[in-house]
Scaffold this active site. Structure first.
Site, PDB file in Angstrom:
ATOM      1  N   TYR A   1       0.844  -1.209   0.000  1.00  0.00           N
ATOM      2  CA  TYR A   1       0.000   0.000   0.000  1.00  0.00           C
ATOM      3  C   TYR A   1       0.872   1.249   0.000  1.00  0.00           C
ATOM      4  CZ  TYR A   1      -3.283   3.589   1.498  1.00  0.00           C
ATOM      5  OH  TYR A   1      -4.021   4.739   1.576  1.00  0.00           O
TER       6      TYR A   1
ATOM      7  N   LYS B   1       1.242   4.035  -3.061  1.00  0.00           N
ATOM      8  CA  LYS B   1       0.925   5.454  -2.884  1.00  0.00           C
ATOM      9  C   LYS B   1       2.150   6.334  -3.149  1.00  0.00           C
ATOM     10  CE  LYS B   1      -3.451   5.229  -1.937  1.00  0.00           C
ATOM     11  NZ  LYS B   1      -4.450   5.873  -2.818  1.00  0.00           N
TER      12      LYS B   1
END
Length: 246
Positions: A144, A148
Site C-alpha cells: 500500500y 501510494k
C-alpha cells in the site's frame, strides 16, 4: 481551486473519503458523478459503474460520463485498497498484486482516459489521492505504501507534462481518516468530516497548493526533512507485533 459550478467525476467515490468529497462538491454547487464497482449505496448523486482494474470498464465509464457531461472539468481518481501483508509469507503476493492493480494502475488508467478530454478543453483539474504512508511507511501495509509513493511520483510527473495545457494536477495526502475500518486499526484516526472541512478550505485557497496536506498529515509528509524519520518508523513498526509468530 474553484469548487463551485464544476462538473466533477469522483472515481472511487462510493464510500469513505471519496463519497464525502463528492457530497462536498455537490453541496458547493457542482454537478457530481460518482464512479465505482458498487454504486447501489449512493442514492443522492448520479453514478457510473467502473472497475479501474478493467480497461474496457474504464473506457465505457468515460464514454458514458462524457456523453452526458461534455463539460466535465474535474476528475478525482481515488480508487484504492489497503491490505495488511506479512512479507515473510510468499502468499502475500496476492495482496501485493491486487494493491498495485487498483491503487497504481487503476489511477493511471483513469488519468489516461480523461487526459485527452481535459487537454482538449484547455482547462480543468485532476485530483489524485496518495497518503501520508506514501512518505512515511507503515510496514504492516508495505505494498500500500509503495503504491501510494508511486502515485505521488506519477502525479508530479503528470503535473510537469501537463504544464502549459491549462490542466492542473492536485494531490491529496490524507492521514489516517476514520473511515473504511481505519478507526479500528487506528483509534487516533481523524474524523472524516473534520478531514473534509480542512481539505475544502485548502482547495479554496488562492492559489491552492499542488499538495493538499492537512495538519494531521504534516508530520508524515515531512518526516525526513524534520529529522523524525527513524523515530516515527520505529513507532509505526510496532504494529508488526500483531502478525502471527511475532
Amino acid at each position: 481551486m474553484d469548487t463551485t459550478a464544476r462538473t466533477v467525476l469522483v472515481v472511487g467515490g462510493t464510500s469513505g473519503i471519496g463519497l464525502g468529497l463528492a457530497r462536498r462538491f455537490a453541496d458547493a454547487g457542482s454537478t457530481v458523478v460518482v464512479g465505482g464497482r458498487d454504486t447501489t449505496r449512493v442514492l443522492d448523486l448520479e453514478t457510473v459503474v467502473v472497475d479501474v482494474t478493467d480497461p474496457a470498464s474504464v473506457d465505457r465509464a468515460r464514454d458514458e460520463v462524457l456523453a452526458a457531461h461534455p463539460d466535465l472539468d474535474l476528475v478525482v481518481t481515488m480508487s484504492g485498497v489497503m491490505l495488511l501483508e506479512d512479507l515473510r509469507d510468499p502468499a502475500h503476493i496476492d495482496a501485493a498484486e491486487a494493491t498495485i492493480a487498483v491503487n497504481l494502475l487503476g489511477t493511471i488508467r483513469v488519468l489516461d482516459a480523461f487526459t485527452p478530454h481535459l487537454v482538449g478543453r484547455g482547462r480543468g483539474d485532476f485530483i489524485t489521492v496518495t497518503s501520508g504512508i506514501a512518505f512515511m511507511p507503515f510496514p504492516l501495509m508495505a505494498t500500500y505504501g509503495a503504491s501510494k509513493a508511486a502515485v505521488h511520483s506519477y502525479s508530479v510527473s503528470l503535473r510537469a507534462q501537463l504544464a502549459g495545457t491549462g490542466v492542473r494536477v492536485t494531490e491529496l495526502v490524507p492521514p489516517a481518516v476514520a473511515t473504511a475500518g481505519q478507526e479500528q486499526l487506528n483509534p487516533a484516526a481523524l474524523p472524516l468530516e473534520a478531514y473534509l472541512d480542512e481539505v475544502m478550505g485548502i482547495l479554496a485557497e488562492d492559489p491552492s497548493p499542488d499538495e493538499v496536506v492537512v495538519e494531521r498529515a504534516q508530520a508524515l509528509r515531512w518526516a525526513e526533512r524534520d529529522g523524525t524519520w527513524d523515530e516515527l518508523l520505529e513507532q509505526r513498526s510496532q504494529a508488526l507485533r500483531t502478525l502471527p509468530g511475532r
